[in-house]
Design a protein around this motif. Structure first.
Motif, PDB file in Angstrom:
ATOM      1  N   ASP A  86       0.828  -1.217   0.000  1.00  0.00           N
ATOM      2  CA  ASP A  86       0.000   0.000   0.000  1.00  0.00           C
ATOM      3  C   ASP A  86       0.853   1.254   0.000  1.00  0.00           C
ATOM      4  OD1 ASP A  86      -2.234  -1.480  -0.041  1.00  0.00           O
ATOM      5  OD2 ASP A  86      -2.778  -1.205   2.087  1.00  0.00           O
ATOM      6  N   GLN A  87       1.892   1.227   0.854  1.00  0.00           N
ATOM      7  CA  GLN A  87       2.757   2.411   0.939  1.00  0.00           C
ATOM      8  C   GLN A  87       3.505   2.658  -0.372  1.00  0.00           C
ATOM      9  OE1 GLN A  87       5.146   1.844   4.448  1.00  0.00           O
ATOM     10  NE2 GLN A  87       3.386   2.133   5.818  1.00  0.00           N
ATOM     11  N   VAL A  88       3.898   1.586  -1.021  1.00  0.00           N
ATOM     12  CA  VAL A  88       4.600   1.738  -2.302  1.00  0.00           C
ATOM     13  C   VAL A  88       3.641   2.318  -3.346  1.00  0.00           C
ATOM     14  CG1 VAL A  88       5.770   0.529  -4.182  1.00  0.00           C
ATOM     15  CG2 VAL A  88       6.240  -0.110  -1.812  1.00  0.00           C
ATOM     16  N   GLU A  89       2.409   1.839  -3.317  1.00  0.00           N
ATOM     17  CA  GLU A  89       1.398   2.342  -4.257  1.00  0.00           C
ATOM     18  C   GLU A  89       1.146   3.835  -4.037  1.00  0.00           C
ATOM     19  OE1 GLU A  89       0.171   1.394  -6.881  1.00  0.00           O
ATOM     20  OE2 GLU A  89      -1.669   2.575  -7.161  1.00  0.00           O
ATOM     21  N   GLU A  90       1.107   4.205  -2.767  1.00  0.00           N
ATOM     22  CA  GLU A  90       0.921   5.613  -2.429  1.00  0.00           C
ATOM     23  C   GLU A  90       2.029   6.469  -3.064  1.00  0.00           C
ATOM     24  OE1 GLU A  90       1.018   7.461   1.828  1.00  0.00           O
ATOM     25  OE2 GLU A  90      -0.453   5.796   1.831  1.00  0.00           O
ATOM     26  N   MET A  91       3.252   5.971  -2.978  1.00  0.00           N
ATOM     27  CA  MET A  91       4.398   6.687  -3.552  1.00  0.00           C
ATOM     28  C   MET A  91       4.301   6.750  -5.072  1.00  0.00           C
ATOM     29  SD  MET A  91       6.303   7.794  -1.202  1.00  0.00           S
ATOM     30  CE  MET A  91       5.238   7.818   0.208  1.00  0.00           C
ATOM     31  N   ARG A  92       3.861   5.622  -5.641  1.00  0.00           N
ATOM     32  CA  ARG A  92       3.729   5.608  -7.101  1.00  0.00           C
ATOM     33  C   ARG A  92       2.766   6.690  -7.562  1.00  0.00           C
ATOM     34  NH1 ARG A  92       0.793   4.330 -11.167  1.00  0.00           N
ATOM     35  NH2 ARG A  92      -0.995   3.748  -9.845  1.00  0.00           N
ATOM     36  N   LEU A 149      14.235  11.501 -15.078  1.00  0.00           N
ATOM     37  CA  LEU A 149      13.606  11.355 -13.767  1.00  0.00           C
ATOM     38  C   LEU A 149      12.489  10.322 -13.815  1.00  0.00           C
ATOM     39  CD1 LEU A 149      13.351  12.320 -10.844  1.00  0.00           C
ATOM     40  CD2 LEU A 149      11.809  14.131 -11.632  1.00  0.00           C
ATOM     41  N   LYS A 150      11.769  10.311 -14.909  1.00  0.00           N
ATOM     42  CA  LYS A 150      10.666   9.356 -15.047  1.00  0.00           C
ATOM     43  C   LYS A 150      11.203   7.918 -15.016  1.00  0.00           C
ATOM     44  CE  LYS A 150       6.792   8.036 -17.960  1.00  0.00           C
ATOM     45  NZ  LYS A 150       6.089   8.271 -19.213  1.00  0.00           N
ATOM     46  N   ARG A 151      12.295   7.699 -15.753  1.00  0.00           N
ATOM     47  CA  ARG A 151      12.889   6.352 -15.763  1.00  0.00           C
ATOM     48  C   ARG A 151      13.358   5.958 -14.364  1.00  0.00           C
ATOM     49  NH1 ARG A 151      15.237   8.112 -20.557  1.00  0.00           N
ATOM     50  NH2 ARG A 151      17.240   8.505 -19.530  1.00  0.00           N
ATOM     51  N   GLN A 152      14.008   6.907 -13.688  1.00  0.00           N
ATOM     52  CA  GLN A 152      14.518   6.617 -12.350  1.00  0.00           C
ATOM     53  C   GLN A 152      13.397   6.266 -11.387  1.00  0.00           C
ATOM     54  OE1 GLN A 152      16.739  10.301 -11.690  1.00  0.00           O
ATOM     55  NE2 GLN A 152      18.591   9.065 -11.371  1.00  0.00           N
ATOM     56  N   LEU A 153      12.357   7.107 -11.396  1.00  0.00           N
ATOM     57  CA  LEU A 153      11.242   6.894 -10.458  1.00  0.00           C
ATOM     58  C   LEU A 153      10.549   5.558 -10.728  1.00  0.00           C
ATOM     59  CD1 LEU A 153       9.740  10.507 -10.345  1.00  0.00           C
ATOM     60  CD2 LEU A 153      10.952   9.319  -8.503  1.00  0.00           C
ATOM     61  N   THR A 154      10.362   5.261 -12.024  1.00  0.00           N
ATOM     62  CA  THR A 154       9.693   4.001 -12.366  1.00  0.00           C
ATOM     63  C   THR A 154      10.492   2.815 -11.819  1.00  0.00           C
ATOM     64  OG1 THR A 154       8.955   5.082 -14.379  1.00  0.00           O
ATOM     65  CG2 THR A 154       8.697   2.691 -14.268  1.00  0.00           C
ATOM     66  N   ALA A 155      11.816   2.872 -12.033  1.00  0.00           N
ATOM     67  CA  ALA A 155      12.662   1.778 -11.560  1.00  0.00           C
ATOM     68  C   ALA A 155      12.620   1.664 -10.040  1.00  0.00           C
ATOM     69  CB  ALA A 155      14.107   1.994 -12.022  1.00  0.00           C
ATOM     70  N   MET A 156      12.644   2.802  -9.361  1.00  0.00           N
ATOM     71  CA  MET A 156      12.632   2.784  -7.894  1.00  0.00           C
ATOM     72  C   MET A 156      11.351   2.180  -7.345  1.00  0.00           C
ATOM     73  SD  MET A 156      14.031   6.356  -6.541  1.00  0.00           S
ATOM     74  CE  MET A 156      14.997   7.333  -7.610  1.00  0.00           C
ATOM     75  N   VAL A 157      10.218   2.572  -7.952  1.00  0.00           N
ATOM     76  CA  VAL A 157       8.927   2.062  -7.477  1.00  0.00           C
ATOM     77  C   VAL A 157       8.851   0.552  -7.694  1.00  0.00           C
ATOM     78  CG1 VAL A 157       6.443   2.071  -7.934  1.00  0.00           C
ATOM     79  CG2 VAL A 157       7.675   4.236  -7.693  1.00  0.00           C
ATOM     80  N   GLN A 158       9.344   0.111  -8.857  1.00  0.00           N
ATOM     81  CA  GLN A 158       9.328  -1.334  -9.130  1.00  0.00           C
ATOM     82  C   GLN A 158      10.166  -2.090  -8.105  1.00  0.00           C
ATOM     83  OE1 GLN A 158      10.602  -1.882 -13.131  1.00  0.00           O
ATOM     84  NE2 GLN A 158       8.549  -1.539 -13.980  1.00  0.00           N
ATOM     85  N   GLY A 212       8.549  -2.242  -4.805  1.00  0.00           N
ATOM     86  CA  GLY A 212       7.437  -3.191  -4.870  1.00  0.00           C
ATOM     87  C   GLY A 212       7.919  -4.617  -4.701  1.00  0.00           C
ATOM     88  N   ARG A 213       9.005  -4.933  -5.398  1.00  0.00           N
ATOM     89  CA  ARG A 213       9.568  -6.297  -5.288  1.00  0.00           C
ATOM     90  C   ARG A 213       9.998  -6.582  -3.858  1.00  0.00           C
ATOM     91  NH1 ARG A 213      11.653  -5.914 -10.519  1.00  0.00           N
ATOM     92  NH2 ARG A 213      13.518  -4.805  -9.848  1.00  0.00           N
ATOM     93  N   ARG A 214      10.633  -5.568  -3.246  1.00  0.00           N
ATOM     94  CA  ARG A 214      11.183  -5.761  -1.905  1.00  0.00           C
ATOM     95  C   ARG A 214      10.085  -6.061  -0.890  1.00  0.00           C
ATOM     96  NH1 ARG A 214      11.817  -2.079   1.877  1.00  0.00           N
ATOM     97  NH2 ARG A 214      11.566  -0.343   0.445  1.00  0.00           N
ATOM     98  N   VAL A 215       9.018  -5.259  -0.894  1.00  0.00           N
ATOM     99  CA  VAL A 215       7.987  -5.495   0.130  1.00  0.00           C
ATOM    100  C   VAL A 215       7.246  -6.801  -0.138  1.00  0.00           C
ATOM    101  CG1 VAL A 215       7.682  -3.054   0.692  1.00  0.00           C
ATOM    102  CG2 VAL A 215       6.221  -4.108  -1.050  1.00  0.00           C
TER     103      VAL A 215
END
Ligand code: PHE
Length: 340
Positions: A27-33, A68-77, A80-83
């Protein structure tokens, strides 16, 4: 986006990285996304601001925004994997009531078992177990055993040399010398151990094998004692009705010398494939200790006599368990080893 577009983008990326690092649920990751990549998110606002910039700044701002878009997308992914992984791990809770997992247990190798069994029999006859090094001096493997340099019988004990004077022992007879050098008579020892000869590997040979040596020295030891000891040994090892015979032979360190056979334990002497239909199988070599050997170790050859014998451990194990290929002992195949 301001002129320092790249710098600003980096700041946003750092902030997002820190927040995502702390996110501990999907949920928290989704919020960030949503906050960064959503339709009304930070990135959308940046893209929307580009057309309002002076024309010469737009390309740089566009590049920074895309990066920045590429970076953010990668970070969110990644977050997501981690949690997801951590939530999965939480399902495997520790249950102390489950039975323990048995660690795989090894057991004693058939050759070591054979050595133990052979040693037990000789211990019961009053022999102690001696050992010697596998890397030996020429003196112990040859010279003191009445095999001087250039002697033709050196060929019978084909040898791996380490230096001119050092070698891998080609027989356990070395321990005869080592034992006698270290103590006065009476002697009653056996010496099981590894030997080495540059043999081509086949079903009966290998460049490493095991022998068990025997040595008994005292006043009045006779060939009759040798026959009795080896007969009792064969009986204990194989069966009560086993017969033993001695055929004349030659070894430089015994005189007289003999090859020792016993009736084939597979067919009890009637003839079968194991004994090539002869009814007999060779156990090893033996004989009365040559006076020259006593001289080499400083024993009084007038006062003492003795016998010595040497047998192959692999051979004994093959006979005892009906194993047809020498190499099986050394391949480490657990399907073979588990049977013993
Ligand atoms: N050492 C001899 C061999 O390797 C066997 C042997 C031992 C013979 C003791 C006689 C006495 O073949």
């Amino acid at each position: 986006m301001a002129p320092e577009a790249a710098e600003q983008a980096e700041q946003i990326a750092n902030e997002a990285r820190a927040l995502l690092f702390r996110a501990s649920s999907a949920d928290q990751v989704e919020e960030m996304r949503v906050r960064y990549l959503g339709r009304k998110g930070v990135l959308s606002r940046i893209f929307a601001s580009i057309p309002r910039l002076p024309p010469e700044q737009r390309p740089a701002a566009g590049q920074a925004a895309n990066r920045l878009k590429r970076q953010l997308t990668a970070m969110v992914q990644e977050a997501g994997r981690r949690v997801k992984q951590r939530e999965g791990a939480r399902l495997f809770t520790f249950d102390p009531t489950l039975p323990g997992r048995r660690p795989p247990m090894g057991h004693v190798h058939p050759l070591a078992q054979t050595i133990e069994e052979v040693s037990d029999i000789f211990r019961s006859l009053g022999f102690t177990v001696a050992e010697g090094p596998e890397v030996e001096l020429d003196w112990y493997n040859f010279e003191a055993l009445n095999i001087p340099p250039e002697h033709p019988s050196r060929d019978d004990f084909d040898t791996f040399y380490v230096t001119d004077r050092m070698l891998l022992r080609s027989q356990t007879s070395t321990v005869q010398i080592r034992t006698m050098e270290s103590q006065p008579p009476p002697v009653r020892v056996i010496a099981p151990g590894r030997c080495f000869r540059p043999d081509t590997e086949d079903a009966r040979h290998g460049s490493m094998f095991h022998q068990v040596e025997g040595l008994m020295v005292d006043e009045g030891v006779s060939f009759g004692d040798l026959k009795a000891v080896l007969h009792i040994f064969a009986r204990e090892l194989f069966a009560d009705d086993v017969q033993v015979r001695f055929r004349p032979s030659f070894f430089p360190f015994t005189e007289p010398s003999a090859e020792v056979d016993c009736t084939c334990p597979a067919c009890r002497g009637s003839g079968c494939r194991t004994c090539s239909y002869s009814g007999w199988l060779e156990l090893g070599g033996a004989g009365m200790v040559d006076p020259n050997v006593f001289k080499a170790v400083g024993y009084d050859a007038e006062r003492y006599t003795g016998f010595a014998f040497g047998m192959g451990i692999e051979r004994i194990a093959m006979l005892k368990y009906g194993i047809e290929d020498f190499r099986l002992f050394y391949q480490g195949d657990v399907r073979f080893l588990r049977q013993f």
